[in-house]
Motif scaffolding. Structure first.
Motif, short mmCIF file in Angstrom:
data_model
loop_
_atom_site.label_atom_id
_atom_site.label_comp_id
_atom_site.label_asym_id
_atom_site.label_seq_id
_atom_site.Cartn_x
_atom_site.Cartn_y
_atom_site.Cartn_z
N VAL A 28 0.86 -1.17 0.00
CA VAL A 28 0.00 0.00 0.00
C VAL A 28 0.90 1.23 0.00
CG1 VAL A 28 -1.73 1.30 1.31
CG2 VAL A 28 -1.81 -1.19 1.31
N GLU A 29 0.52 2.22 -0.79
CA GLU A 29 1.21 3.51 -0.76
C GLU A 29 0.20 4.57 -0.39
OE1 GLU A 29 5.06 3.45 -3.69
OE2 GLU A 29 3.32 4.58 -4.32
N GLN A 30 0.69 5.63 0.21
CA GLN A 30 -0.20 6.75 0.52
C GLN A 30 0.38 8.02 -0.05
OE1 GLN A 30 -0.87 7.39 4.67
NE2 GLN A 30 1.21 7.98 5.11
N LEU A 31 -0.53 8.87 -0.49
CA LEU A 31 -0.18 10.20 -0.93
C LEU A 31 -0.50 11.15 0.21
CD1 LEU A 31 0.61 12.38 -3.01
CD2 LEU A 31 -1.75 12.29 -3.85
N ILE A 32 0.46 11.98 0.55
CA ILE A 32 0.28 12.97 1.62
C ILE A 32 0.39 14.36 1.00
CG2 ILE A 32 1.15 13.86 3.81
CD1 ILE A 32 2.55 11.08 4.12
N ILE A 33 -0.60 15.19 1.26
CA ILE A 33 -0.57 16.58 0.83
C ILE A 33 -0.73 17.46 2.06
CG2 ILE A 33 -1.66 18.37 -0.57
CD1 ILE A 33 -2.62 16.20 -2.48
N THR A 34 0.13 18.45 2.17
CA THR A 34 0.05 19.41 3.27
C THR A 34 -0.05 20.82 2.70
OG1 THR A 34 1.40 17.97 4.67
CG2 THR A 34 1.18 20.26 5.38
N VAL A 35 -0.98 21.57 3.26
CA VAL A 35 -1.19 22.95 2.87
C VAL A 35 -0.94 23.83 4.09
CG1 VAL A 35 -2.93 24.63 2.13
CG2 VAL A 35 -2.87 22.36 1.08
N LYS A 36 -0.19 24.88 3.89
CA LYS A 36 0.04 25.88 4.94
C LYS A 36 -0.87 27.05 4.64
CE LYS A 36 3.62 28.35 4.44
NZ LYS A 36 4.99 28.80 4.22
N ALA A 37 -1.66 27.48 5.64
CA ALA A 37 -2.60 28.57 5.42
C ALA A 37 -2.55 29.58 6.56
CB ALA A 37 -4.02 28.02 5.28
N SER A 38 -2.92 30.81 6.20
CA SER A 38 -3.07 31.88 7.19
C SER A 38 -4.47 32.44 7.05
CB SER A 38 -2.04 32.98 6.96
OG SER A 38 -0.73 32.48 7.13
N PHE A 39 -5.05 32.85 8.18
CA PHE A 39 -6.42 33.36 8.20
C PHE A 39 -6.46 34.66 8.99
CE2 PHE A 39 -10.53 33.44 10.57
CZ PHE A 39 -11.35 33.73 9.50
N LEU A 40 -7.16 35.65 8.44
CA LEU A 40 -7.31 36.94 9.10
C LEU A 40 -8.77 37.35 9.04
CD1 LEU A 40 -5.97 39.53 10.32
CD2 LEU A 40 -5.77 40.36 7.98
#
Length: 181
Positions: free
Chosen positions: A115-127
């Protein structure tokens, strides 16, 4: 109508308006004070990894804008919204899981991932211009999805995995920004 019924109806109408003005509940979970917040600006999320499909930046930005448009009454503006979201995609990686012995393949002595997994990470800022209680800066939102490389290739699995993961991250950002979860 009798005077008594008219009086009851006249008392009932202000109560309805009072209750209606106090409730700011949404079935999407958004808790937005539309008296203070009317617009949202979502900047383009750029892919800082250089990996993944070439359209991932625009796809993620569109998904995020569409989700807010469908689940709130906010108007999307180019910049300077009452709510402002920006960020970037900082991870797009495949990781092997569940290793299996490779004795049954044409590469007799190589191990493979079951099994393989795809990992996606998003960095976000909120104001939030009107209330900074829930503002955040450079917060990471990461999700993953798995596939079986013996059944489908990475190239064939990638579009569906990417779509699934981006949908999850959009929901995470929505909850962190306007649902206050």
């Amino acid at each position: 109508m009798t005077f008594k019924k008219i009086r009851q109806n006249l008392l009932f109408i202000p109560i309805i308006f009072l209750i209606n003005s106090c409730i700011s509940y949404s079935f999407t979970g958004a808790s937005i004070d539309y008296n203070k917040v009317k617009t949202i600006s979502i900047s383009n999320f750029y892919n800082e990894t250089g990996l993944g499909p070439s359209y991932i930046s625009q796809e993620f930005t569109n998904k995020l804008q569409d989700f807010f448009q469908q689940n709130t009454n906010l108007i999307i503006v180019e910049g300077g919204g009452d709510l402002q979201i920006d960020g970037s995609i900082i991870q797009f990686d495949y990781k092997p899981l569940a290793p299996v012995a490779g004795g049954n393949t044409e590469y007799a002595n190589t191990d493979a991932a079951g099994v393989e997994q795809l990992i996606i990470t998003v960095k976000a800022s909120f104001l939030n211009i009107s209330d900074d209680e829930f503002d955040f800066d450079n917060r990471s939102f990461s999700q993953n999805a798995q596939y079986d490389p013996s059944v489908t290739s990475r190239v064939a699995a990638e579009p569906e995995l990417t779509d699934e993961i981006l949908d999850q991250i959009v929901l995470d950002i929505f909850n962190a920004t306007v649902a206050n979860w």
